[in-house]
Motif scaffolding. Structure first.
Motif, PDB file in Angstrom:
ATOM      1  N   ALA A 160       0.443  -9.267 -11.646  1.00  6.71           N
ATOM      2  CA  ALA A 160      -0.943  -9.307 -12.122  1.00  6.71           C
ATOM      3  C   ALA A 160      -1.913  -8.887 -11.025  1.00  6.71           C
ATOM      4  O   ALA A 160      -2.850  -8.106 -11.272  1.00  6.71           O
ATOM      5  N   TYR A 161      -1.700  -9.384  -9.822  1.00  5.71           N
ATOM      6  CA  TYR A 161      -2.607  -9.066  -8.711  1.00  5.71           C
ATOM      7  C   TYR A 161      -2.594  -7.568  -8.411  1.00  5.71           C
ATOM      8  O   TYR A 161      -3.645  -6.963  -8.180  1.00  5.71           O
ATOM      9  N   ARG A 162      -1.409  -6.965  -8.425  1.00  4.62           N
ATOM     10  CA  ARG A 162      -1.319  -5.525  -8.172  1.00  4.62           C
ATOM     11  C   ARG A 162      -2.098  -4.742  -9.218  1.00  4.62           C
ATOM     12  O   ARG A 162      -2.794  -3.778  -8.903  1.00  4.62           O
ATOM     13  N   THR A 163      -1.973  -5.146 -10.473  1.00  4.97           N
ATOM     14  CA  THR A 163      -2.663  -4.432 -11.550  1.00  4.97           C
ATOM     15  C   THR A 163      -4.178  -4.619 -11.477  1.00  4.97           C
ATOM     16  O   THR A 163      -4.936  -3.651 -11.607  1.00  4.97           O
ATOM     17  N   VAL A 164      -4.612  -5.838 -11.270  1.00  2.00           N
ATOM     18  CA  VAL A 164      -6.046  -6.128 -11.257  1.00  2.00           C
ATOM     19  C   VAL A 164      -6.747  -5.491 -10.066  1.00  2.00           C
ATOM     20  O   VAL A 164      -7.881  -5.024 -10.192  1.00  2.00           O
TER      21      VAL A 164
END
Length: 297
Positions: free
Chosen positions: A288-292
């Protein structure tokens, strides 16, 4: 000859002056003002980015995975290890990574419900909107496929309509709130990993995802067809999530990253060998962090 040379120099000076004037530059430095009038080129302000990689508040909607179900104790929620909003240092949830631990406690909210299906998402989204978060995380769809039988699975058309309804519910009050959408996990791979554990299979018999996990050791054609049918439905759900999200300029789909992640035994709950463990929750937080925070989708 001197008169002609003088005239040539004068013409050359006029040409140079004209060129410099059109270019709007200054032979000495670049401090002179450019031309004015209708032909003047006005500097255009840089556009405001559509996506903010550092939102200051987060609300989570979805199902048991976002509630940390079976990560800490058997058949129980454990929201402190939620990949989205949990406080556990072992997970470093998306909220902690984006806001810091102190702010995450005050500026993140978890409205996910164990057992929820996509039809429940509009109601959860309405609750989340009351907090006016800058980012909403979505992880839902597994329970739409995890039914008593394949015929009871949510249809693709209904799944699409419910997801569109959920986004519309958010947009009615928060048109600029960002949305991160996680793909539905690969349920067939979870079956393949978990079926090697006798305890896990006993817990499965209590009713966890019967369409995929029922008769866990059966490998006959009927069981294979049943699992393949569930798998194809999950893939269709993920296509819906992708397509609907692409129509919203403030929505980011994970590109199938959760679906493609190869959960191993370390990433699965040692209570049911199906839901993510604390380690698995941490991996979901990383995705999630990579995408956001990606500069571009």
């Amino acid at each position: 000859m001197r008169k002609q040379s003088h005239r040539s120099r004068a013409v050359l000076a006029m040409v140079v002056a004209a060129v410099l004037g059109v270019a709007g530059c200054d032979a000495v430095g670049g401090n002179s003002a450019g031309p004015s009038g209708t032909k003047a080129q006005k500097a255009k302000p840089s556009p405001t980015p559509t996506w903010d990689v550092s939102p200051s508040s987060i609300a989570a909607v979805g199902d048991s995975i976002t509630r940390g179900f079976d990560a800490c104790t058997v058949l129980s929620d454990c929201p402190e290890v939620s990949w989205a909003t949990g406080s556990s240092a072992q997970v470093d949830s998306l909220a902690v990574r984006l806001l810091g631990r102190a702010q995450a406690a005050a500026r993140s909210w978890n409205y996910a419900v164990t057992g929820a299906r996509m039809a429940d998402l509009p109601g959860q989204m309405a609750q989340a909107a009351t907090r006016r978060p800058q980012l909403v995380t979505v992880m839902a769809g597994a329970n739409d496929a995890c039914r008593a039988s394949t015929t009871a699975m949510t249809s693709v058309a209904s799944f699409r309509a419910d997801f569109e309804d959920a986004l519309s519910t958010l947009r009615e009050s928060l048109p600029k709130t960002q949305v991160y959408v996680a793909s539905v996990p690969n349920l067939k791979r979870l079956w393949s990993q978990g079926r090697t554990n006798p305890l896990g299979k006993q817990v499965w018999k209590l009713g966890i995802c019967p369409s995929m996990l029922g008769d866990a050791d059966a490998l006959d054609s009927a069981a294979t067809l049943r699992r393949d049918t569930v798998q194809k439905r999950v893939e269709s759900y993920n296509q819906v999530l992708k397509e609907v999200c692409e129509k919203d300029r403030r929505c980011r789909f994970d590109g199938g990253a959760v679906y493609e992640y190869r959960f191993g035994t370390d990433q699965l709950s040692h209570w049911d060998w199906f839901h993510p463990s604390v380690n698995g929750q941490a991996r979901l937080a990383e995705i999630a962090y990579r995408t956001v925070t990606a500069k571009k989708t």
